[in-house]
Design a protein around this motif. Sequence first.
Motif, PDB file in Angstrom:
ATOM      1  N   UNK A   1       0.825  -1.210   0.000  1.00 37.76           N
ATOM      2  CA  UNK A   1       0.000   0.000   0.000  1.00 37.76           C
ATOM      3  C   UNK A   1       0.860   1.262   0.000  1.00 37.76           C
ATOM      4  N   UNK A   2       2.012   1.185   0.706  1.00 39.19           N
ATOM      5  CA  UNK A   2       2.921   2.332   0.756  1.00 39.19           C
ATOM      6  C   UNK A   2       4.350   1.856   0.491  1.00 39.19           C
ATOM      7  N   UNK A   3       4.996   2.522  -0.449  1.00 45.92           N
ATOM      8  CA  UNK A   3       6.415   2.228  -0.696  1.00 45.92           C
ATOM      9  C   UNK A   3       7.191   3.542  -0.692  1.00 45.92           C
ATOM     10  N   UNK A   4       8.159   3.616   0.205  1.00 43.80           N
ATOM     11  CA  UNK A   4       8.995   4.813   0.293  1.00 43.80           C
ATOM     12  C   UNK A   4      10.434   4.367   0.071  1.00 43.80           C
ATOM     13  N   UNK A   5      11.095   4.990  -0.889  1.00 47.82           N
ATOM     14  CA  UNK A   5      12.452   4.563  -1.220  1.00 47.82           C
ATOM     15  C   UNK A   5      13.390   5.761  -1.271  1.00 47.82           C
ATOM     16  N   UNK A   6      14.361   5.753  -0.338  1.00 48.47           N
ATOM     17  CA  UNK A   6      15.416   6.788  -0.340  1.00 48.47           C
ATOM     18  C   UNK A   6      14.865   8.206  -0.379  1.00 48.47           C
ATOM     19  N   UNK A   7      13.987   8.497   0.551  1.00 51.93           N
ATOM     20  CA  UNK A   7      13.299   9.801   0.563  1.00 51.93           C
ATOM     21  C   UNK A   7      14.089  10.849   1.351  1.00 51.93           C
ATOM     22  N   UNK A   8      14.259  12.001   0.715  1.00 53.82           N
ATOM     23  CA  UNK A   8      14.908  13.159   1.351  1.00 53.82           C
ATOM     24  C   UNK A   8      13.959  14.338   1.248  1.00 53.82           C
ATOM     25  N   UNK A   9      14.031  15.254   2.221  1.00 57.31           N
ATOM     26  CA  UNK A   9      13.279  16.500   2.088  1.00 57.31           C
ATOM     27  C   UNK A   9      13.986  17.603   2.851  1.00 57.31           C
ATOM     28  N   UNK A  10      14.127  18.756   2.205  1.00 55.52           N
ATOM     29  CA  UNK A  10      14.706  19.922   2.875  1.00 55.52           C
ATOM     30  C   UNK A  10      13.753  21.101   2.717  1.00 55.52           C
ATOM     31  N   UNK A  11      13.429  21.771   3.817  1.00 58.17           N
ATOM     32  CA  UNK A  11      12.533  22.934   3.759  1.00 58.17           C
ATOM     33  C   UNK A  11      13.251  24.154   3.184  1.00 58.17           C
ATOM     34  N   UNK A  12      14.588  24.188   3.332  1.00 56.79           N
ATOM     35  CA  UNK A  12      15.341  25.333   2.831  1.00 56.79           C
ATOM     36  C   UNK A  12      16.172  24.953   1.625  1.00 56.79           C
ATOM     37  N   UNK A  13      17.046  25.860   1.236  1.00 58.80           N
ATOM     38  CA  UNK A  13      17.897  25.570   0.081  1.00 58.80           C
ATOM     39  C   UNK A  13      19.214  24.920   0.527  1.00 58.80           C
ATOM     40  N   UNK A  14      19.409  24.889   1.866  1.00 59.01           N
ATOM     41  CA  UNK A  14      20.646  24.311   2.384  1.00 59.01           C
ATOM     42  C   UNK A  14      20.586  22.781   2.326  1.00 59.01           C
ATOM     43  N   UNK A  15      21.613  22.169   2.833  1.00 59.35           N
ATOM     44  CA  UNK A  15      21.652  20.700   2.825  1.00 59.35           C
ATOM     45  C   UNK A  15      21.185  20.136   4.163  1.00 59.35           C
ATOM     46  N   UNK A  16      20.353  20.924   4.850  1.00 54.97           N
ATOM     47  CA  UNK A  16      19.803  20.414   6.111  1.00 54.97           C
ATOM     48  C   UNK A  16      18.527  19.659   5.807  1.00 54.97           C
ATOM     49  N   UNK A  17      18.575  18.360   6.032  1.00 62.63           N
ATOM     50  CA  UNK A  17      17.428  17.557   5.635  1.00 62.63           C
ATOM     51  C   UNK A  17      16.496  17.265   6.806  1.00 62.63           C
ATOM     52  N   UNK A  18      15.227  17.594   6.610  1.00 63.49           N
ATOM     53  CA  UNK A  18      14.204  17.242   7.606  1.00 63.49           C
ATOM     54  C   UNK A  18      13.927  15.744   7.514  1.00 63.49           C
ATOM     55  N   UNK A  19      14.031  15.201   6.306  1.00 59.37           N
ATOM     56  CA  UNK A  19      13.931  13.748   6.083  1.00 59.37           C
ATOM     57  C   UNK A  19      15.205  13.367   5.336  1.00 59.37           C
ATOM     58  N   UNK A  20      15.930  12.413   5.919  1.00 58.68           N
ATOM     59  CA  UNK A  20      17.285  12.175   5.430  1.00 58.68           C
ATOM     60  C   UNK A  20      17.483  10.719   4.974  1.00 58.68           C
ATOM     61  N   UNK A  21      16.950  10.401   3.810  1.00 57.50           N
ATOM     62  CA  UNK A  21      17.199   9.087   3.220  1.00 57.50           C
ATOM     63  C   UNK A  21      16.507   7.937   3.903  1.00 57.50           C
ATOM     64  N   UNK A  22      15.162   7.986   3.975  1.00 58.65           N
ATOM     65  CA  UNK A  22      14.461   6.871   4.621  1.00 58.65           C
ATOM     66  C   UNK A  22      13.750   6.003   3.579  1.00 58.65           C
ATOM     67  N   UNK A  23      13.641   4.730   3.915  1.00 60.13           N
ATOM     68  CA  UNK A  23      12.935   3.768   3.062  1.00 60.13           C
ATOM     69  C   UNK A  23      12.110   2.859   3.953  1.00 60.13           C
ATOM     70  N   UNK A  24      10.887   2.584   3.545  1.00 60.16           N
ATOM     71  CA  UNK A  24      10.060   1.592   4.239  1.00 60.16           C
ATOM     72  C   UNK A  24       8.899   1.177   3.348  1.00 60.16           C
ATOM     73  N   UNK A  25       8.258   0.092   3.760  1.00 65.00           N
ATOM     74  CA  UNK A  25       7.146  -0.423   2.974  1.00 65.00           C
ATOM     75  C   UNK A  25       6.034  -0.833   3.922  1.00 65.00           C
ATOM     76  N   UNK A  26       4.800  -0.556   3.563  1.00 66.60           N
ATOM     77  CA  UNK A  26       3.652  -0.979   4.374  1.00 66.60           C
ATOM     78  C   UNK A  26       2.729  -1.773   3.470  1.00 66.60           C
ATOM     79  N   UNK A  27       2.422  -3.010   3.907  1.00 67.46           N
ATOM     80  CA  UNK A  27       1.569  -3.875   3.083  1.00 67.46           C
ATOM     81  C   UNK A  27       0.100  -3.692   3.449  1.00 67.46           C
ATOM     82  N   UNK A  28      -0.771  -4.153   2.595  1.00 65.39           N
ATOM     83  CA  UNK A  28      -2.210  -4.052   2.844  1.00 65.39           C
ATOM     84  C   UNK A  28      -2.557  -4.753   4.160  1.00 65.39           C
ATOM     85  N   UNK A  29      -3.370  -4.111   4.979  1.00 62.47           N
ATOM     86  CA  UNK A  29      -3.803  -4.708   6.251  1.00 62.47           C
ATOM     87  C   UNK A  29      -2.851  -4.441   7.403  1.00 62.47           C
TER      88      UNK A  29
END
Length: 166
Positions: A1-29
């Motif tokens: 149902x959910x697949x997240x692969x190598x996710x990064x997110x930065x609110x600014x233009x700098x290299x400060x990551x609020x989300x720093x390379x996460x991966x996970x999977x959630x199956x149905x149920x």
Amino acid sequence: MIQVCDLYYSYGKDEEFAVNGISFEVKEGEIFGFLGPNGAGKSTTQRILTGLLPVQKGKVRVMNVDVSATTPDFYNNIGVSFENPNLYLKLTGIENLEYFASLYDVPTEDPVHLLDMVGLKDVAKKRVGEYSKGMQQRLVFARSLINNPKVLFLDEPVSGLDPSTS
Ligand SMILES: Nc1ncnc2c1ncn2[C@@H]1O[C@H](COP(=O)(O)OP(=O)(O)OP(=O)(O)O)[C@@H](O)[C@H]1O
Ligand SMILES: [Mg+2]
């Protein structure tokens, strides 16, 4: 149902990551508990998974849909309970649920039934601005179920709830 692969997110233009390379999977149920200290990036991740923030780097699929290219149908199938209750304070509990139900293109739950389920039936006609914090949190939870979602995202859904009702 959910697949997240190598996710990064930065609110600014700098290299400060609020989300720093996460991966996970959630199956149905599955019920997936997403835990971490304050500021770890849990809410940011939920915002990306629900399309509120863009995917800057990485891959995210929810119900086999790339969240970078969602259609209105995507929102018909997810439910979201936010970290901070974002309700219409001048409307009553039932008016809030009726309003949000009107935004969906799919059959919706009976607002009275949902209010009853979260113990708010007696205050259904009271303005939400007069609800306590925990009562508002329960209404947000009820609202997240209004469209019978296939995937439910809950960000700190028990915050402010007393042990006997949570
Ligand atoms: N709107 C925003 N603008 C800029 N930075 C933000 C914003 N929201 C969150 N952040 C930053 O992103 C990082 C992750 O925050 P986030 O809210 O995702 O954490 P969290 O794991 O949900 O924390 P909490 O347990 O306190 O709810 C933090 O460093 C925070 O300061
Ligand atoms: Mg958070």
